[in-house]
Scaffold this motif. Sequence first.
Motif, PDB file in Angstrom:
ATOM      1  N   ASP A  73       0.866  -1.106  -0.141  1.00  0.00           N
ATOM      2  CA  ASP A  73       0.012   0.015   0.183  1.00  0.00           C
ATOM      3  C   ASP A  73       0.807   1.548   0.014  1.00  0.00           C
ATOM      4  N   GLY A  74       2.140   1.116  -0.412  1.00  0.00           N
ATOM      5  CA  GLY A  74       2.991   2.308  -0.327  1.00  0.00           C
ATOM      6  C   GLY A  74       4.312   1.972  -0.176  1.00  0.00           C
ATOM      7  N   ILE A  75       5.092   2.929   0.410  1.00  0.00           N
ATOM      8  CA  ILE A  75       6.661   2.743   0.571  1.00  0.00           C
ATOM      9  C   ILE A  75       6.980   3.035   1.896  1.00  0.00           C
ATOM     10  N   HIS A  76       7.721   2.238   2.696  1.00  0.00           N
ATOM     11  CA  HIS A  76       8.234   2.742   4.043  1.00  0.00           C
ATOM     12  C   HIS A  76       9.644   3.335   3.857  1.00  0.00           C
ATOM     13  N   VAL A  77       9.696   4.380   4.442  1.00  0.00           N
ATOM     14  CA  VAL A  77      10.936   5.221   4.482  1.00  0.00           C
ATOM     15  C   VAL A  77      11.548   5.345   5.775  1.00  0.00           C
ATOM     16  N   ALA A  78      12.766   4.719   5.965  1.00  0.00           N
ATOM     17  CA  ALA A  78      13.428   4.775   7.335  1.00  0.00           C
ATOM     18  C   ALA A  78      15.057   5.470   7.001  1.00  0.00           C
ATOM     19  N   GLY A  79      15.205   6.415   8.100  1.00  0.00           N
ATOM     20  CA  GLY A  79      16.486   6.985   7.986  1.00  0.00           C
ATOM     21  C   GLY A  79      16.445   8.106   9.035  1.00  0.00           C
ATOM     22  N   GLY A  80      17.540   8.882   9.151  1.00  0.00           N
ATOM     23  CA  GLY A  80      17.843   9.919  10.185  1.00  0.00           C
ATOM     24  C   GLY A  80      17.373   9.326  11.530  1.00  0.00           C
TER      25      GLY A  80
END
Length: 381
Positions: A73-80
């Motif tokens: 259902d989308g894109i998971h963004v992990a960082g910072g």
Amino acid sequence: MRIKKTLLLFMSLFLIMGLVQVPANAKAASTTLKLGVNDKLSAIEAVSVKGTYYVPLRKLADELKWTLTGLTDGIHVAGGTGSLTLLSKDGGAVLKDGTTVPMSTFVQDGKLMAPLKVSAYLGYSISYAGDKYLLRVKDGSALLTDAAYTDKYAAELKPKAPVVPVTPVTPAEPGKPGRTVYLTFDDGPSATTGELLDILHKYDVQATFFMLGNNMNEHPAQVKRIAKEGYGLALHGVTHRKEKFYASPAAALAEMSGANATLKKLTGVSTTLIRTPYGSKPYFTKSFRDKVLTQGYHLWDWNVDSYDWKYKQNSDRIYNTVMDQVNKLKASKTNPVILMHDQKATLKVLPRILEKLKKEGYTFKLITKDMEPLNFWKDKR
């Protein structure tokens, strides 16, 4: 002085969150700006749309070492210092605490564009000064002040030419009828998946991988890279052995569930997208579909068969086979769902196919769980 500093702080915060529109007469409102990342000037260009700056998500992730994971259902963004999930169909973004905030994305020149304010939710600060052509994202490692930064890069920061702002288009929605490609790869991962991903990255093309449980266990690093770089995650069973997978409806479900468990173990996420070995006809009959699809899975076949599994090193034959079928679909304005295989032989012809499709104006998107499945049985579950 304290009141002035407080006011500037609030204005900066509102600009970061996209609540203050860039003035219509500002130079940056009709131009792209080069994005600064900490103390360097990156190759990323940000485009202003209705006062919000958008950047290619994958390029920004590469610069800031973020992890992108493709979800159904989308894109998971992990960082910072944080993470969020960009939902498809303009559904906004789900923050780490479960809060959903408005956030739109769109596709431009085959690239998924996301608001730069994504970085603010991950703990970065954003600097903007239209008169100095300054747009900069930074974390605690930045040493230059904004003034020192603009002095250092003054000659490079000034835009060379204006651009016409684009209208956002939701990436999960159908593109121009017949001109959106859903590129899929079966049977992976393999020893050459890394080379395949390098090609997709070079051409900035999205693709969905229907993977086998046994191969995921043999090549875990490839599975993690597929997930990290935001490609589509899907299942192809465990064994790819007809006598085992189609032994019974329960056996088919067990293979898909087993492959999903492996995917979850390696990436932290699961999927509902499946493709059965050798395609769904004739073996995946109603009793099989009732057993498997009632568990929430969505069945996908294809409408363009590359026959790369058959022609192997005959690149001309594979290329012509693909383009002949794509051209036939173009007449009926049908979007191609292309079947290819995660194998060494495919690497030779893939760039040629991608170059041709992009030259003809096709865009590439991921298959997602909210799309109506394309399968030989016309089963829309």
